[in-house]
Write an enzyme that holds these catalytic residues in place. Structure first.
Site, PDB file in Angstrom:
ATOM      1  N   ASN A 124      42.123  55.940  81.615  1.00 22.84           N
ATOM      2  CA  ASN A 124      41.765  57.845  82.056  1.00 22.84           C
ATOM      3  C   ASN A 124      41.675  57.981  83.220  1.00 22.84           C
ATOM      4  O   ASN A 124      41.671  59.133  83.139  1.00 22.84           O
ATOM      5  CB  ASN A 124      40.360  57.434  81.082  1.00 22.84           C
ATOM      6  N   ARG A 173      49.020  66.009  67.095  1.00 22.00           N
ATOM      7  CA  ARG A 173      49.002  65.140  67.328  1.00 22.00           C
ATOM      8  C   ARG A 173      49.669  63.970  66.203  1.00 22.00           C
ATOM      9  O   ARG A 173      48.670  64.192  65.279  1.00 22.00           O
ATOM     10  CB  ARG A 173      48.577  64.217  68.192  1.00 22.00           C
ATOM     11  N   ARG A 206      49.228  68.068  75.261  1.00 27.91           N
ATOM     12  CA  ARG A 206      49.954  66.493  76.576  1.00 27.91           C
ATOM     13  C   ARG A 206      49.821  65.411  75.879  1.00 27.91           C
ATOM     14  O   ARG A 206      49.111  65.121  75.256  1.00 27.91           O
ATOM     15  CB  ARG A 206      48.707  66.935  77.659  1.00 27.91           C
ATOM     16  N   HIS A 248      45.276  74.531  68.474  1.00 25.92           N
ATOM     17  CA  HIS A 248      44.320  72.561  68.096  1.00 25.92           C
ATOM     18  C   HIS A 248      43.851  73.454  66.597  1.00 25.92           C
ATOM     19  O   HIS A 248      43.621  71.847  66.758  1.00 25.92           O
ATOM     20  CB  HIS A 248      43.604  72.712  69.252  1.00 25.92           C
ATOM     21  N   ARG A 306      30.629  63.206  74.552  1.00 26.23           N
ATOM     22  CA  ARG A 306      30.752  61.851  74.655  1.00 26.23           C
ATOM     23  C   ARG A 306      31.230  62.103  76.057  1.00 26.23           C
ATOM     24  O   ARG A 306      31.174  61.402  76.143  1.00 26.23           O
ATOM     25  CB  ARG A 306      32.528  62.053  73.428  1.00 26.23           C
ATOM     26  N   HIS A 356      34.594  61.297  67.930  1.00 25.30           N
ATOM     27  CA  HIS A 356      35.286  62.893  68.269  1.00 25.30           C
ATOM     28  C   HIS A 356      34.850  63.840  67.595  1.00 25.30           C
ATOM     29  O   HIS A 356      35.513  65.339  68.041  1.00 25.30           O
ATOM     30  CB  HIS A 356      37.208  62.450  67.538  1.00 25.30           C
TER      31      HIS A 356
END
Length: 830
Positions: A188, A515, A545, A575, A704, A732
């Site tokens: 991270n 993704r 990314r 997205h 989160r 998520h």
């Protein structure tokens, strides 16, 4: 002049300092509480010195100047960059090997990379996009809100990663999971420096950085980051050295250094070095004939000092630790030594005839954010590939060195890398603890979270035949609300697309891909559908990314199979998580839809908590058709029947619904706002929550990662509670629930409350219509926010306090454990 070690950070805000609501107060805040326990949060009495008027809706002024510019570009042109099998687009040579799907493991925000069954999975993007943290307020509103009401987003992100570290420090966390959380913390932080710190430095250097919404100047934010990250990295190293590594040794897993090996182990590793390591090493000398070599980002390196025995001259050389080899080598069963130690022990093999005087480990982090001017790119695919090549040469933003490094060597590195003292981080070895991902994957189930295998959703299992669930029959019967990873992805969403690909009655499939995994069954299903003659449209976001290379590869594979591949709208990332299947049923064309919060990624679906709605509702199907037409063709539709979409209607739609709760509350009708997101930093939405709180509406925010809300401030946010849940799965999903005067309204979808999501991305939320589903989602939000559930609580000073035990010291239940137990009980029922 030699530089001392450790390098001292430059001046700046002391750790834990943040301006209070009096625009620029210097009063120190209370230190972060790290003990477990529960406490009632009292509204903070914070003086309000000056005030500004906040817009009740998200006008153009409430966005960053960069966002406004982007929106203008997107609105004035509908130029698309698309290809199909009929388009003869020149293809740039793909010289890169298949990139492993980069990460994140089951719990946190932005972690990467994490191995899952031999592959890696990824989704770190959610928190780190380089938003300009600027908020221009509309002066026409009658509601006044104080300055300093927003917490700093960079400090909030560091607090998020501190929560990850607390899981590693927690002795009740299974031991190998603690090692995993240490690796996640390191991964991270790598990305934070590569994106956020690099972006901040770039804006300061170019003179475009302005004061943030929190009231801090860019240089103050940078100083705060340097100071706070240094403290956290020291804690991280201490946790490994003093706690996790000894505990692993007690369990028979020894992470040792070269001198601790037996002679037999050293001999075995010497043979391994000669056969498998030495051939791939390339020592690079530094002298007038050999300039200082390029140091790639995140690579682990040995700085070697050698002496010529004839001339007596000292020389510097660099040896890169091969990144494709295992980081920890097994010297003997369950005894592991770092790869760099094995290389260091055999440097004489690399420099024969020279005297090796010293060696020191170091690691460089570089700016790896991409900048692609889409308006000027004739072919987005080729432009992105060129930018990916340039990414490798971004300027350094951090230098990690062993704390024992020789000052002469450090001075050389700092000078050649053109890095400041504040960006030097001396640490005890070993550096780069992302290597612990490999240790965490060892087959020691007793040292991990108990195994959980997702089952088929009961609404799909009810129509199971001898072969497989009939997804279309189930969805015709009722909407299906999926909750991953508790509900199997492979027997729901994946099966939905695989069945659609094989069904001769299906005429068309339209799909977004942000993704996906390297061996994606989703991609395979779309290819099968195209090859069988179905119309297949795929929105591939090649700018996701750190997944850009993988997405370029799959985009080309889909094109070659006959799929129509589209890269979305210029200036906007796609997205949203959408899938649409058009099926011929007698005389009727029926549309089946899936709207989700997570990527169509079978591996991360086992680790990420996400929601999805499978429905045959005609309104949702019509909405998805219209939205796909907008993304692939020329359409200016901005309003939908059951969707809220960004960048046009999503922010305004949410703000107007929050404002409606104020009216309901004043009329005595049920009113509340409940939000679950990854990040909460959009000022217009936060201000709407502040106004609701001031009117007496209870506002619950489950976040989160980063959060700019100051809860519990008297007169501003005493009716706002903020909680955070971290655990074995990465939270998520995004959910928005409103009391709506007794007729609850619930939405789910892909959007976080960030500038990038609301202004520079195509996002979609769907309104949940089934009363049982609305009730289930509301219960989920209430469980996560409950004081009887383990979580972190955010205070008005920006500090997070962990609440993991009750007043008697008994552990609180974790919401993820509760959901796992519920699924197991349901499966056990006849």
């Amino acid at each position: 002049m030699k530089r001392s070690v450790p390098a001292r950070p430059r001046g700046g805000l002391p750790p834990g300092r943040l301006p209070s609501l009096t625009a620029r107060s210097d009063a120190p805040e209370q230190p972060s509480a790290r003990k477990n326990g529960t406490m009632s949060q009292q509204p903070a009495e914070v003086p309000v010195q000056s005030s500004t008027k906040a817009s009740p809706h998200a006008s153009a002024k409430a966005r960053t100047k960069a966002n406004a510019k982007t929106a203008a570009k997107a609105s004035k042109t509908s130029t698309r960059t698309s290809t199909s099998t009929t388009a003869k687009t020149p293809k740039a040579a793909d010289t890169t090997a298949e990139a492993p799907a980069q990460p994140s493991l089951g719990s946190i925000a932005a972690h990467r990379p994490h191995a899952v069954n031999g592959a890696t999975v990824s989704d770190l993007a959610p928190d780190l996009d380089a938003d300009l943290d600027v908020y221009e307020e509309d002066g026409d509103s009658a509601t006044e809100l104080p300055q300093g009401r927003f917490l700093d987003r960079e400090r909030s992100w560091l607090a998020f990663n501190e929560r990850v570290l607390e899981l590693a420090e927690d002795p009740t966390t299974p031991l190998l999971e603690r090692a995993n959380f240490l690796a996640i913390f390191a991964s991270n932080l790598d990305e934070f420096f590569m994106v956020r710190v690099a972006g901040l430095k770039r804006r300061i250097a170019t003179g475009v950085a302005t004061r943030s919404a929190s009231g801090l100047q860019p240089r103050e934010v940078l100083d705060l980051i340097w100071t706070r990250s240094r403290e956290l990295m020291a804690r991280h190293a201490a946790c490994y050295q003093q706690d996790v590594a000894p505990a692993l040794a007690d369990e028979g897993i020894h992470l040792i250094r070269w001198p601790e090996l037996t002679e037999k182990e050293q001999a075995r590793l010497f043979t391994l070095f000669r056969q498998q390591i030495f051939p791939v090493l390339t020592p690079l000398a530094v002298d007038p004939a050999h300039p200082f070599p390029y140091i790639s980002g995140l690579s682990l390196n040995l700085a070697v000092v050698v002496r010529n025995p004839v001339s007596g001259h000292r020389h510097f050389a660099r040896v890169k630790v091969p990144p494709l080899l295992s980081r920890f080598l097994e010297a003997s069963p369950e005894r592991y030594v770092p790869l760099e130690d094995v290389i260091a022990a055999h440097l004489e093999e690399l420099f024969p005839g020279m005297e090796v005087l010293a060696h020191h480990m170091f690691r460089v982090t570089r700016n790896e954010d991409l900048e692609v001017e889409e308006d000027d790119a004739e072919n987005l695919l080729q432009a992105l590939e060129k930018e990916l090549m340039r990414r490798r040469f971004g300027p350094p933003v951090r230098l990690e060195v062993e704390e024992s490094i020789d000052p002469y060597v450090l001075d050389l590195l700092v000078r050649e890398l053109k890095i400041s003292d504040a960006e030097v981080y001396p640490l005890p070895g070993p550096l780069d603890l992302t290597g612990l991902f490999g240790i965490a994957s060892l087959d020691r189930p007793e040292l991990k979270f108990p195994t959980f295998v997702a089952g088929t959703h009961r609404d799909l299992a009810e129509v199971e035949s001898a072969s497989a669930p009939d997804i279309f029959a189930a969805v015709r019967e009722r909407d299906v609300l999926l909750h991953h990873p508790y509900d199997s992805f492979s027997t729901s969403v994946q099966a939905f697309l695989e069945q659609a690909a094989a069904d001769p009655a299906v005429l068309a499939i339209k799909q977004t891909l942000y993704r996906t995994s390297g061996d994606s069954p989703i991609v395979d299903a779309l290819i099968d559908a195209a090859e069988s003659g179905k119309q297949v449209l795929v929105l591939v976001e090649i700018k996701a990314r750190f997944d850009e290379q993988a997405n370029i590869k799959w985009a080309r594979k889909l094109e070659e199979a006959g799929c129509h591949v589209v890269y979305g709208l210029v200036g906007l990332k796609t997205h949203c998580k959408l899938s649409l299947v058009v099926r011929q049923e007698g005389e009727v064309l029926r549309r089946y839809s899936h709207v989700g919060t997570g990527n169509y990624h079978p591996k991360t679906a086992r680790l990420y908590e996400d929601l999805g709605l499978l429905t045959a509702d005609p309104q949702v199907g019509a909405d998805l058709s219209d939205l796909f037409n907008r993304l692939s063709g020329y359409s200016r539709r901005e309003t939908y029947r059951r969707l809220l979409t960004a960048p046009k209607s999503l922010r305004d739609g949410l703000v107007s619904r929050i404002d409606k709760e104020i009216a309901h509350h004043r009329a005595g009708r049920p009113a509340y706002v409940k939000i679950k997101v990854n990040s909460m930093v959009d000022e217009a939405v936060i201000d709407a929550c502040y106004r609701a709180s001031q009117a007496g509406v209870p506002v619950d925010i489950w976040v989160r990662g980063i959060c700019a809300v100051r809860p519990g401030v008297a007169g501003l946010s005493e009716n706002i509670r903020v909680r955070s849940v971290l655990g074995r799965f990465l939270e998520h999903s995004r959910v928005f629930a409103f009391g709506n005067g007794g007729e609850p309204e619930v939405w789910l979808g892909s959007a976080d409350m960030m500038h990038r999501n609301l202004d520079r991305r195509i996002e979609a939320l769907v309104r949940v219509s089934d009363p049982a589903h609305r009730a289930a989602l509301t219960r989920l939000l209430e469980t996560g926010m409950s004081d009887t559930t383990s979580s972190w609580h955010l205070g008005p000073d920006g500090n997070w306090t962990r609440h993991a035990t009750d007043p008697e010291g008994q552990p609180l239940r974790h919401v993820q454990e509760m959901l796992i137990d519920a699924r197991r009980r349901r499966r056990a029922q006849p």
